[in-house]
Design an enzyme around this catalytic site. Structure first.
Site, mmCIF file in Angstrom:
data_model
loop_
_atom_site.group_PDB
_atom_site.id
_atom_site.type_symbol
_atom_site.label_atom_id
_atom_site.label_comp_id
_atom_site.label_asym_id
_atom_site.label_seq_id
_atom_site.Cartn_x
_atom_site.Cartn_y
_atom_site.Cartn_z
ATOM 1 N N LYS A 9 0.927 -8.438 -8.139
ATOM 2 C CA LYS A 9 0.361 -7.092 -8.336
ATOM 3 C C LYS A 9 1.467 -6.070 -8.486
ATOM 4 O O LYS A 9 2.594 -6.236 -7.997
ATOM 5 C CB LYS A 9 -0.549 -6.694 -7.171
ATOM 6 C CG LYS A 9 0.122 -6.611 -5.791
ATOM 7 C CD LYS A 9 0.806 -5.303 -5.468
ATOM 8 C CE LYS A 9 1.518 -5.353 -4.122
ATOM 9 N NZ LYS A 9 2.532 -4.319 -3.936
ATOM 10 N N ASP A 142 -2.788 -6.804 1.236
ATOM 11 C CA ASP A 142 -2.891 -7.025 -0.216
ATOM 12 C C ASP A 142 -3.721 -8.254 -0.590
ATOM 13 O O ASP A 142 -3.910 -8.528 -1.774
ATOM 14 C CB ASP A 142 -1.488 -7.224 -0.822
ATOM 15 C CG ASP A 142 -0.616 -5.994 -0.700
ATOM 16 O OD1 ASP A 142 -1.159 -4.881 -0.667
ATOM 17 O OD2 ASP A 142 0.622 -6.163 -0.649
HETATM 18 O O1 C5P Z 1 -0.682 -6.177 5.818
HETATM 19 P P1 C5P Z 1 0.649 -6.846 5.715
HETATM 20 O O2 C5P Z 1 0.814 -7.950 6.725
HETATM 21 O O3 C5P Z 1 0.958 -7.318 4.336
HETATM 22 O O4 C5P Z 1 1.726 -5.738 6.045
HETATM 23 C C1 C5P Z 1 3.075 -6.060 6.284
HETATM 24 C C2 C5P Z 1 3.744 -4.894 6.993
HETATM 25 O O5 C5P Z 1 3.830 -3.771 6.113
HETATM 26 C C3 C5P Z 1 3.014 -4.381 8.221
HETATM 27 O O6 C5P Z 1 3.391 -5.091 9.358
HETATM 28 C C4 C5P Z 1 3.467 -2.922 8.278
HETATM 29 O O7 C5P Z 1 4.759 -2.833 8.834
HETATM 30 C C5 C5P Z 1 3.604 -2.558 6.807
HETATM 31 N N1 C5P Z 1 2.392 -1.895 6.268
HETATM 32 C C6 C5P Z 1 2.094 -0.598 6.661
HETATM 33 N N2 C5P Z 1 0.972 0.025 6.154
HETATM 34 C C7 C5P Z 1 0.187 -0.606 5.261
HETATM 35 C C8 C5P Z 1 0.478 -1.920 4.839
HETATM 36 C C9 C5P Z 1 1.598 -2.548 5.371
HETATM 37 O O8 C5P Z 1 2.802 -0.001 7.470
HETATM 38 N N3 C5P Z 1 -0.883 0.042 4.757
#
Ligand code: C5P
Length: 304
Positions: A9, A142
């Site tokens: 993406k 995502d």
């Molecule tokens: O959701 P995901 O595990 O992919 O996110 C990885 C990291 O990215 C989270 O632990 C956080 O530190 C950061 N993140 C965030 N806000 C979001 C998405 C991700 O702070 N909306």
């Protein structure tokens, strides 16, 4: 044995709000699925295992092959969701990576989405779409978009998806990077850079929505925006040169994909994109590919 393909993406718009009490950032984004793919093949087995393969330029070193791998976590979540016997339901998972690792292209999320679809089919679970999206959201911000593909808005922490009309046939040059960037580090730098400043609630600009609907490539070029870009460039100042070279070699616009470090350059059509690749190669850039968009979400490609 079932193989499911899922795409990378790009965030055409990534509006980031303040850090929430749960540590995530509220955001408003416009996702587009682009034609770089991981293929995930599953086969029933007595225990979970992950086997990695990859295109020549992909660095597989940092991809976990244990329980930490997002595809295994997806499988375990699916088994738990259906209340299945954890000692009976497991799989051998082979991941062929065409999406650069830790590139801001949601490759790990693509693997999780592909694993969900593949295992659902392998075991004929017929999981309703809403349930799959719910499991996907628990796995990562995502992952729901990787299931859906196409072009869509993402709200909440990115996991709440709504389709966006997209009448375009878009062409991107993708410039990979030798070193990845860790998403949490980029968000942490975003917080530091923001300290004390007021942050408006993020929203998707009307101009972007209109450009997508009508396939207006100049309109899209002028509305690309990524609130994480300044933080990522602060951590990786060398990426400025890639962005500058992209513009100087004729791309309509460039931006970092999500938390970076992959640079995306928007071009008019395939021929234009190929010309930009040649010009960037002459300037010493490597890891270049051309990707079309929008493309489908996670879908079965072989079933034997
Ligand atoms: O959701 P995901 O595990 O992919 O996110 C990885 C990291 O990215 C989270 O632990 C956080 O530190 C950061 N993140 C965030 N806000 C979001 C998405 C991700 O702070 N909306």
């Amino acid at each position: 044995m079932i193989t499911v393909r899922a795409a990378a993406k790009v965030n055409l718009h990534l509006g980031v709000g303040r850090r929430r009490p749960d540590g995530y950032h509220g955001l408003v984004t416009a996702y587009q699925a682009i034609g770089l793919y991981d293929d995930v093949t599953v086969e029933g087995d007595s225990e979970w295992s992950v086997h990695l393969r990859g295109d020549a330029h992909i660095d597989l070193q940092s991809v976990p092959v244990d329980e930490e791998n997002l595809a295994v976590r997806a499988g375990r979540e699916l088994v738990a969701h259906h209340g299945l016997d954890e000692t009976t339901y497991a799989a051998r998972i082979e991941i062929h990576k065409g999406i650069p690792v830790a590139g801001g292209l949601a490759g790990g999320s693509a693997d999780a989405a592909a694993a969900l679809v593949a295992l659902d089919r392998l075991w004929d679970l017929q999981t309703p779409d809403d349930d799959l999206l719910g499991i996907a959201a628990r796995l990562g911000s995502d992952v729901p978009f990787a299931l859906v593909g196409g072009t869509a808005t993402g709200t909440g922490r990115g996991e709440q998806i709504a389709r966006l009309p997209d009448g375009g046939d878009w062409w991107w040059v993708v410039v990979g990077s030798e070193r990845g960037l860790a998403t949490p580090e980029v968000y942490a730098r975003f917080d530091q850079l923001l300290e004390g400043a007021t942050v408006a609630a993020p929203e998707i600009p009307h101009r972007l929505v209109a450009a997508l609907e009508t396939g207006d490539v100049i309109g899209l070029a002028e509305s690309l925006e990524n609130d994480l870009q300044a933080a990522a460039l602060d951590l990786r100042p060398d990426l400025r040169r890639t962005l500058d070279d992209g513009r100087e070699t004729g791309a309509l616009a460039g931006l970092l994909s999500g938390s970076g470090p992959t640079v995306l350059l928007l071009c008019e059509d395939r021929g234009h994109a190929q010309g930009v690749v040649r010009a960037l190669t002459d300037r010493g850039h490597a890891q270049l590919s051309v990707a079309t968009a929008p493309v489908a979400g996670a879908h079965v490609v072989t079933h034997v």
